[in-house]
Design a protein around this motif. Structure first.
Motif, PDB file in Angstrom:
ATOM      1  N   GLY A 255       0.721  -1.353   0.169  1.00 32.68           N
ATOM      2  CA  GLY A 255       0.051  -0.068  -0.043  1.00 32.68           C
ATOM      3  C   GLY A 255       0.949   1.234   0.022  1.00 32.68           C
ATOM      4  O   GLY A 255       2.039   1.296   0.349  1.00 32.68           O
ATOM      5  N   SER A 256       0.251   2.328  -0.158  1.00 35.79           N
ATOM      6  CA  SER A 256       0.974   3.703  -0.390  1.00 35.79           C
ATOM      7  C   SER A 256       1.535   4.004   1.018  1.00 35.79           C
ATOM      8  O   SER A 256       2.557   4.751   1.092  1.00 35.79           O
ATOM      9  N   ILE A 257       1.060   3.603   2.311  1.00 31.32           N
ATOM     10  CA  ILE A 257       1.505   3.869   3.420  1.00 31.32           C
ATOM     11  C   ILE A 257       2.999   3.436   3.479  1.00 31.32           C
ATOM     12  O   ILE A 257       3.843   4.069   4.180  1.00 31.32           O
ATOM     13  N   TYR A 258       3.169   2.156   2.994  1.00 37.13           N
ATOM     14  CA  TYR A 258       4.670   1.387   3.006  1.00 37.13           C
ATOM     15  C   TYR A 258       5.494   2.355   2.354  1.00 37.13           C
ATOM     16  O   TYR A 258       6.771   2.507   2.772  1.00 37.13           O
ATOM     17  N   HIS A 259       5.136   2.760   1.094  1.00 37.83           N
ATOM     18  CA  HIS A 259       5.993   3.379   0.190  1.00 37.83           C
ATOM     19  C   HIS A 259       6.431   4.792   0.766  1.00 37.83           C
ATOM     20  O   HIS A 259       7.389   5.446   0.572  1.00 37.83           O
ATOM     21  N   LEU A 260       5.385   5.305   1.237  1.00 41.97           N
ATOM     22  CA  LEU A 260       5.538   6.810   1.963  1.00 41.97           C
ATOM     23  C   LEU A 260       6.501   6.553   3.170  1.00 41.97           C
ATOM     24  O   LEU A 260       7.668   7.306   3.440  1.00 41.97           O
ATOM     25  N   ALA A 261       6.481   5.508   4.040  1.00 40.92           N
ATOM     26  CA  ALA A 261       7.441   5.157   4.979  1.00 40.92           C
ATOM     27  C   ALA A 261       8.819   5.173   4.277  1.00 40.92           C
ATOM     28  O   ALA A 261       9.679   5.723   4.900  1.00 40.92           O
ATOM     29  N   SER A 262       9.065   4.346   3.412  1.00 42.49           N
ATOM     30  CA  SER A 262      10.321   4.312   2.475  1.00 42.49           C
ATOM     31  C   SER A 262      10.896   5.512   2.310  1.00 42.49           C
ATOM     32  O   SER A 262      12.074   5.886   2.265  1.00 42.49           O
ATOM     33  N   ILE A 263       9.928   6.429   1.504  1.00 35.65           N
ATOM     34  CA  ILE A 263      10.318   7.829   1.275  1.00 35.65           C
ATOM     35  C   ILE A 263      11.071   8.715   2.380  1.00 35.65           C
ATOM     36  O   ILE A 263      11.928   9.224   2.429  1.00 35.65           O
ATOM     37  N   PHE A 264      10.332   8.571   3.425  1.00 32.31           N
ATOM     38  CA  PHE A 264      10.717   9.498   4.629  1.00 32.31           C
ATOM     39  C   PHE A 264      12.161   8.772   5.207  1.00 32.31           C
ATOM     40  O   PHE A 264      12.945   9.689   5.604  1.00 32.31           O
TER      41      PHE A 264
ATOM     42  N   LEU B 154      12.729  10.421  10.409  1.00 30.43           N
ATOM     43  CA  LEU B 154      12.645   8.970  10.588  1.00 30.43           C
ATOM     44  C   LEU B 154      11.642   8.664  11.412  1.00 30.43           C
ATOM     45  O   LEU B 154      11.172   7.430  11.699  1.00 30.43           O
ATOM     46  N   GLY B 155      11.050   9.422  12.376  1.00 27.23           N
ATOM     47  CA  GLY B 155      10.072   9.261  13.198  1.00 27.23           C
ATOM     48  C   GLY B 155       8.815   9.331  12.409  1.00 27.23           C
ATOM     49  O   GLY B 155       7.994   8.310  12.540  1.00 27.23           O
ATOM     50  N   LEU B 156       8.541   9.818  11.327  1.00 26.56           N
ATOM     51  CA  LEU B 156       7.495   9.978  10.553  1.00 26.56           C
ATOM     52  C   LEU B 156       7.349   8.472   9.721  1.00 26.56           C
ATOM     53  O   LEU B 156       6.604   7.760   9.561  1.00 26.56           O
ATOM     54  N   GLY B 157       8.783   8.179   9.369  1.00 28.43           N
ATOM     55  CA  GLY B 157       8.798   6.752   8.751  1.00 28.43           C
ATOM     56  C   GLY B 157       8.592   5.741   9.524  1.00 28.43           C
ATOM     57  O   GLY B 157       7.760   4.936   9.049  1.00 28.43           O
ATOM     58  N   PHE B 158       8.710   5.739  10.645  1.00 31.45           N
ATOM     59  CA  PHE B 158       8.780   4.462  11.926  1.00 31.45           C
ATOM     60  C   PHE B 158       7.169   4.549  12.039  1.00 31.45           C
ATOM     61  O   PHE B 158       6.388   3.364  11.963  1.00 31.45           O
ATOM     62  N   LEU B 159       6.382   5.650  12.210  1.00 25.98           N
ATOM     63  CA  LEU B 159       5.081   5.981  12.381  1.00 25.98           C
ATOM     64  C   LEU B 159       4.363   5.288  11.154  1.00 25.98           C
ATOM     65  O   LEU B 159       3.247   4.704  11.433  1.00 25.98           O
ATOM     66  N   CYS B 160       4.748   5.639   9.979  1.00 31.28           N
ATOM     67  CA  CYS B 160       3.947   5.061   8.564  1.00 31.28           C
ATOM     68  C   CYS B 160       4.337   3.439   8.487  1.00 31.28           C
ATOM     69  O   CYS B 160       3.422   2.837   8.472  1.00 31.28           O
ATOM     70  N   SER B 161       5.353   3.135   9.283  1.00 29.88           N
ATOM     71  CA  SER B 161       5.591   1.642   9.070  1.00 29.88           C
ATOM     72  C   SER B 161       4.647   0.945  10.243  1.00 29.88           C
ATOM     73  O   SER B 161       4.112  -0.208  10.086  1.00 29.88           O
TER      74      SER B 161
END
Length: 302
Positions: free
Chosen positions: A27-36, A57-64
């Motif tokens: 899903g898009s949330i996973y790819h958004l986390a990778s971009i962060f 990095l905090g936003l990336g872990f939150l999206c994950s």
């Protein structure tokens, strides 16, 4: 060796290999986390670099964490990512507090941007320097003296923030002191930490001036605790003295309009076309050793 080989074989072959791959993308949330994550690891150093890294990095872990909770439905993946998000959040708050604790007044902030930041001095180190002068900027009114020849003791080191100072000796003008220059670097450098002395020149404000002053004893205590700050001031003072020497060099000349060269402190030799060459030992002018504010002997003003 056999036991080690069986261990690695069991570790590698214990789980089935991927024979088929998922056809649909995550899903898009996973790819958004990778971009962060990608953007976050491009952060720099310093306080603001840390804020940049921990926020992304905090936003990336939150999206994950959201991805693990909604799409994967894996409690362990969600737990680890949420813990890492919490750590980044705490670090972000801590660094933000540190940045706020090293905030300075406008004049000190401008001084940092103009003089210390280009040298790579961190805000925490600069904070120690500012606290050493009690975070105070002193005002010197026009035509008031900062130091008087033969009277004022050398007990501090001052840096001009704004205005212009006139340096004279026996009523004769030597040079000016401009913003971001030390007022008394030659006097400071001429004395050892345990020695005392008085000014051999007079420093008068040509305009309303503002300067920062470090008390001699207090500054030496700071040097003893922090060798890096000691080396920093040694470089700044040495550069300042060199500028004052060259300011004096611009004002003097040796007969017939030839300029004195500060790189030849022992003698100079001028050969005119209508006169035979002379030996340096017969007409050499030796310079007196002393403060760089003193004019070289045997030279005349422009």
């Amino acid at each position: 060796m056999g036991e080690n080989a069986s261990f690695w074989e069991s570790l590698i072959y214990a789980h089935p290999t991927c024979t088929t791959w998922k056809q649909e993308a995550e899903g898009s949330i996973y790819h958004l986390a990778s971009i962060f994550f990608v953007v976050g690891f491009m952060g720099g150093s310093g306080f603001f670099g840390l804020l940049y890294v921990f926020s992304l990095l905090g936003l990336g872990f939150l999206c994950s964490s959201v991805w693990a909770w909604l799409d994967v439905c894996a409690a362990d993946i969600f737990s680890w990512n949420f813990v890492l998000f919490a750590i980044c959040f705490v670090q972000f708050v801590y660094v933000t507090y540190q940045v706020r604790s090293v905030a300075f007044d406008k004049e000190f902030q401008e001084l940092y941007s103009a003089l210390f930041q280009p040298l790579g001095i961190s805000l925490t180190v600069y904070r120690k320097i500012v606290l050493c002068c009690d975070a105070e900027v002193i005002t010197l009114e026009k035509e008031h003296c900062y130091a008087m020849q033969g009277k004022t003791p050398i007990d501090k080191l001052s840096l001009l923030v704004s205005g212009r100072i006139r340096v004279t000796v026996d009523g004769e003008f030597l040079h000016y002191i401009f913003p971001l220059q030390f007022l008394d670097s030659p006097e400071w450098d001429s004395l050892r930490p345990t020695e005392e002395g008085i000014f051999q020149v007079t420093l008068t404000a040509e305009t309303d001036c503002r300067y920062v002053a470090w008390r001699r004893k207090k500054l030496y205590l700071l040097f003893a605790k922090h060798r890096f700050i000691s080396r920093l001031f040694s470089i700044l003072i040495g550069s300042d003295i060199a500028e004052k020497l060259y300011a004096l060099n611009d004002r003097v000349h040796v007969g017939q309009g030839f300029r004195y060269d500060i790189r030849l402190p022992n003698f100079y030799h001028v050969a005119l076309p209508e006169t035979p060459p002379v030996q340096p030992s017969q007409h050499g002018h030796h310079l007196q050793r002393g403060s760089p504010r003193r004019q070289p002997a045997g030279l005349t003003n422009c």
